[in-house]
Scaffold this motif. Sequence first.
Motif, PDB file in Angstrom:
ATOM      1  N   THR A  67       4.080  18.345  -3.476  1.00 58.83           N
ATOM      2  CA  THR A  67       3.817  17.385  -2.444  1.00 58.83           C
ATOM      3  C   THR A  67       2.611  17.059  -1.805  1.00 58.83           C
ATOM      4  N   ALA A  68       1.631  18.382  -1.739  1.00 58.00           N
ATOM      5  CA  ALA A  68       0.149  18.090  -1.397  1.00 58.00           C
ATOM      6  C   ALA A  68      -0.343  17.295  -2.215  1.00 58.00           C
ATOM      7  N   ALA A  69      -0.173  17.106  -3.741  1.00 57.02           N
ATOM      8  CA  ALA A  69      -0.831  16.880  -4.808  1.00 57.02           C
ATOM      9  C   ALA A  69      -0.249  15.241  -4.799  1.00 57.02           C
ATOM     10  N   PHE A  70       1.045  15.067  -4.615  1.00 53.92           N
ATOM     11  CA  PHE A  70       1.681  13.624  -4.628  1.00 53.92           C
ATOM     12  C   PHE A  70       0.819  12.959  -3.567  1.00 53.92           C
ATOM     13  N   TYR A  71       0.832  13.387  -2.332  1.00 54.30           N
ATOM     14  CA  TYR A  71       0.148  12.631  -1.157  1.00 54.30           C
ATOM     15  C   TYR A  71      -1.205  12.523  -1.140  1.00 54.30           C
ATOM     16  N   GLY A  72      -1.962  13.608  -1.519  1.00 57.60           N
ATOM     17  CA  GLY A  72      -3.156  13.510  -1.703  1.00 57.60           C
ATOM     18  C   GLY A  72      -3.737  12.321  -2.752  1.00 57.60           C
ATOM     19  N   LEU A  73      -2.834  12.205  -3.885  1.00 60.81           N
ATOM     20  CA  LEU A  73      -3.375  11.193  -4.910  1.00 60.81           C
ATOM     21  C   LEU A  73      -3.085   9.877  -4.250  1.00 60.81           C
ATOM     22  N   GLN A  74      -1.976   9.917  -3.678  1.00 57.51           N
ATOM     23  CA  GLN A  74      -1.528   8.556  -3.156  1.00 57.51           C
ATOM     24  C   GLN A  74      -2.246   8.034  -2.150  1.00 57.51           C
ATOM     25  N   ASN A  75      -3.027   8.898  -1.339  1.00 58.02           N
ATOM     26  CA  ASN A  75      -3.988   8.550  -0.227  1.00 58.02           C
ATOM     27  C   ASN A  75      -5.388   8.166  -1.093  1.00 58.02           C
ATOM     28  N   LEU A  76      -5.570   8.904  -1.830  1.00 53.06           N
ATOM     29  CA  LEU A  76      -6.934   8.779  -2.643  1.00 53.06           C
ATOM     30  C   LEU A  76      -6.859   7.311  -3.307  1.00 53.06           C
ATOM     31  N   LEU A  77      -5.770   7.088  -3.880  1.00 47.05           N
ATOM     32  CA  LEU A  77      -5.500   5.688  -4.647  1.00 47.05           C
ATOM     33  C   LEU A  77      -5.755   4.601  -3.591  1.00 47.05           C
ATOM     34  N   ALA A  78      -4.922   4.785  -2.378  1.00 46.68           N
ATOM     35  CA  ALA A  78      -4.809   3.724  -1.478  1.00 46.68           C
ATOM     36  C   ALA A  78      -6.572   3.519  -0.893  1.00 46.68           C
ATOM     37  N   GLU A  79      -7.249   4.639  -0.768  1.00 47.09           N
ATOM     38  CA  GLU A  79      -8.430   4.435  -0.236  1.00 47.09           C
ATOM     39  C   GLU A  79      -9.376   3.876  -1.318  1.00 47.09           C
ATOM     40  N   GLN A  80      -9.349   4.287  -2.620  1.00 49.45           N
ATOM     41  CA  GLN A  80     -10.162   3.801  -3.538  1.00 49.45           C
ATOM     42  C   GLN A  80      -9.829   2.061  -3.609  1.00 49.45           C
ATOM     43  N   ARG A  81      -8.503   1.851  -3.944  1.00 44.38           N
ATOM     44  CA  ARG A  81      -8.163   0.460  -4.419  1.00 44.38           C
ATOM     45  C   ARG A  81      -8.300  -0.419  -2.961  1.00 44.38           C
ATOM     46  N   GLY A  82      -8.161   0.035  -1.777  1.00 48.16           N
ATOM     47  CA  GLY A  82      -8.212  -0.747  -0.767  1.00 48.16           C
ATOM     48  C   GLY A  82      -7.019  -1.308  -0.147  1.00 48.16           C
ATOM     49  N   VAL A  83      -5.933  -1.004  -0.766  1.00 51.87           N
ATOM     50  CA  VAL A  83      -4.566  -1.638  -0.604  1.00 51.87           C
ATOM     51  C   VAL A  83      -3.627  -0.436  -0.565  1.00 51.87           C
TER      52      VAL A  83
END
Length: 173
Positions: A67-83
């Motif tokens: 769960t931590a890996a999934f949400y961490g990656l999801q938030n990282l992608l959202a931050e990097q992509r800006g969307v």
Amino acid sequence: MAFTAMEATDDAESPAPISKDAEVTLKLGSTEDKREQYRLMRDAMEKRFIRVTRGSIVGGVRLGMFTAAFYGLQNLLAEQRGVHDVFNVVGAGSATASAFGLILPGSLRWRARNMLLGSVLGAAFCFPLGWLHLKLIEKANEGNQAANENLDKRDIKSGVSAAIERLESNLHK
């Protein structure tokens, strides 16, 4: 010839292992001493409790790491992509399932297969779930937008300033 539970567990050609409960039951019948029977039952229950507890803890840690890996990656992608869109969920699901497929035991070829399969299945499961999640968020925010439009029209005050103004109005009366 007598056949005991101990012989069944020692025999390499035994078709089916005897369960722990059956083994304890057989051992209980081998002694007439009530204290020895009590000790055998207590030991069996303690072993079962430890086995269940260990399995629960290990399963909880694995779920927490996933769960931590999934949400961490999801938030990282959202931050990097800006969307914030469904592709963040798909990318996080694919990468997380791929990583957990890689750490499964086995040969390098087996791990590569698990990694590829995890990547595909992670993306396949996360796309509809991510789409559904975003639609639910949009639906929930539709009601909030009407409330936010009303907030823009009136004077917004913090809780402290509103409390001070109420106190002052009560004092002037």
